[in-house]
Write an enzyme that holds these catalytic residues in place. Sequence first.
Site, mmCIF file in Angstrom:
data_model
loop_
_atom_site.group_PDB
_atom_site.id
_atom_site.type_symbol
_atom_site.label_atom_id
_atom_site.label_comp_id
_atom_site.label_asym_id
_atom_site.label_seq_id
_atom_site.Cartn_x
_atom_site.Cartn_y
_atom_site.Cartn_z
ATOM 1 N N LYS A 53 0.839 -1.204 0.000
ATOM 2 C CA LYS A 53 0.000 0.000 0.000
ATOM 3 C C LYS A 53 0.875 1.256 0.000
ATOM 4 C CE LYS A 53 -3.732 -2.499 2.181
ATOM 5 N NZ LYS A 53 -4.397 -2.971 3.389
ATOM 6 N N GLN A 97 -4.870 -1.735 9.614
ATOM 7 C CA GLN A 97 -4.687 -3.048 8.990
ATOM 8 C C GLN A 97 -5.247 -4.159 9.888
ATOM 9 O OE1 GLN A 97 -3.279 -3.613 5.820
ATOM 10 N NE2 GLN A 97 -4.004 -5.706 6.178
ATOM 11 N N ASP A 120 -11.305 2.265 3.697
ATOM 12 C CA ASP A 120 -11.541 0.819 3.592
ATOM 13 C C ASP A 120 -13.030 0.537 3.403
ATOM 14 O OD1 ASP A 120 -9.505 -1.009 3.515
ATOM 15 O OD2 ASP A 120 -9.151 -1.014 5.682
#
Length: 287
Positions: A53, A97, A120
């Site tokens: 990422k 995460q 997200d």
Amino acid sequence: MTAQIIDGKKISMDIREELRPRVDLLTDKGAKPGLAVVLVGDDPASQVYVRNKERACEKLGILSVKHDLSQETSQEELLALVENLNQDPSIHGVLVQLPLPSHINEKEILYAISPEKDVDGFHPQNLGRLVIGDPLFLPCTPWGVQELLLRSGVQVEGKNVVIFGRSNIVGKPLTMMLIQKAKGANATVTVCHTRTRNPEFFTRSADILIAAAGSPGLVTSEMVKEGAVVIDVGINKVNDRLVGDVDFEGVSKVASLITPVPGGAGPMTIAMLMANTVKAAEYRIGL
Ligand code: NAD
């Protein structure tokens, strides 16, 4: 029939390149997009995902800020960091995460992320907006699957879609996306899960079959209708090799289009994360 392969790597790179002028415009306006990624603990797979990422951000000119926290980080410390990032004007997207260590209440952390920075797309407000057909941020993996279909010229409208998996991050949001009265949707969707009896009954009439179960070898050629489109979201490590949920070799002989693992649905997730981060920066300045 030998299936044509959907090249997710190429499609994801196209999407990333399409974002470049939008990033440049934002940067010219003094609103360079910024993504904060929070990693707790030292899970090797999470470290790889976070590194990928960061690299994708760097390549596009998006500011990437990594917060590497120890396994022992407390709930309060993590909440305080999320709150700081919510307030930080240089940050447009906040990503924590997953998975988080077991002593952390994951739900509380995800709910604490500002819905306007929830790139997200896991916040209940964003999932709720998706359900009612007014999305702000779509969850990256399901959005990536929809884009793969769209950009491969697969007509979704009116089709029978079967999805394996009902997780909050893939199966459920993807179901909601594909039943919307919208472009790249309007499908009739059936969801199969661990309690589904005789899944073949459903899959054999599927025009589009999407596997997101995390179960290697789950989808075999006998389950697939001749000419179906098969998207494999699964990522499983078997004898140090990455495989999906679909028996690629067997199913390729029956399907018309199929995604490989790796190089299919996987790379799309990061591309859509970049797209959400750019969208968050545009949203902030009213573009
Ligand atoms: P999860 O474990 O949270 O959910 C799996 C779902 O599949 C469950 O709802 C379960 O009911 C269903 N399921 C499991 N085994 C099944 C079976 N044998 N038959 C029918 N249903 C079954 O997993 P997840 O987070 O949704 O991820 C699913 C898979 O997708 C995993 O392999 C994961 O690694 C992969 N994944 C890939 C990406 C990506 O490509 N970037 C992103 C997220 C997840």
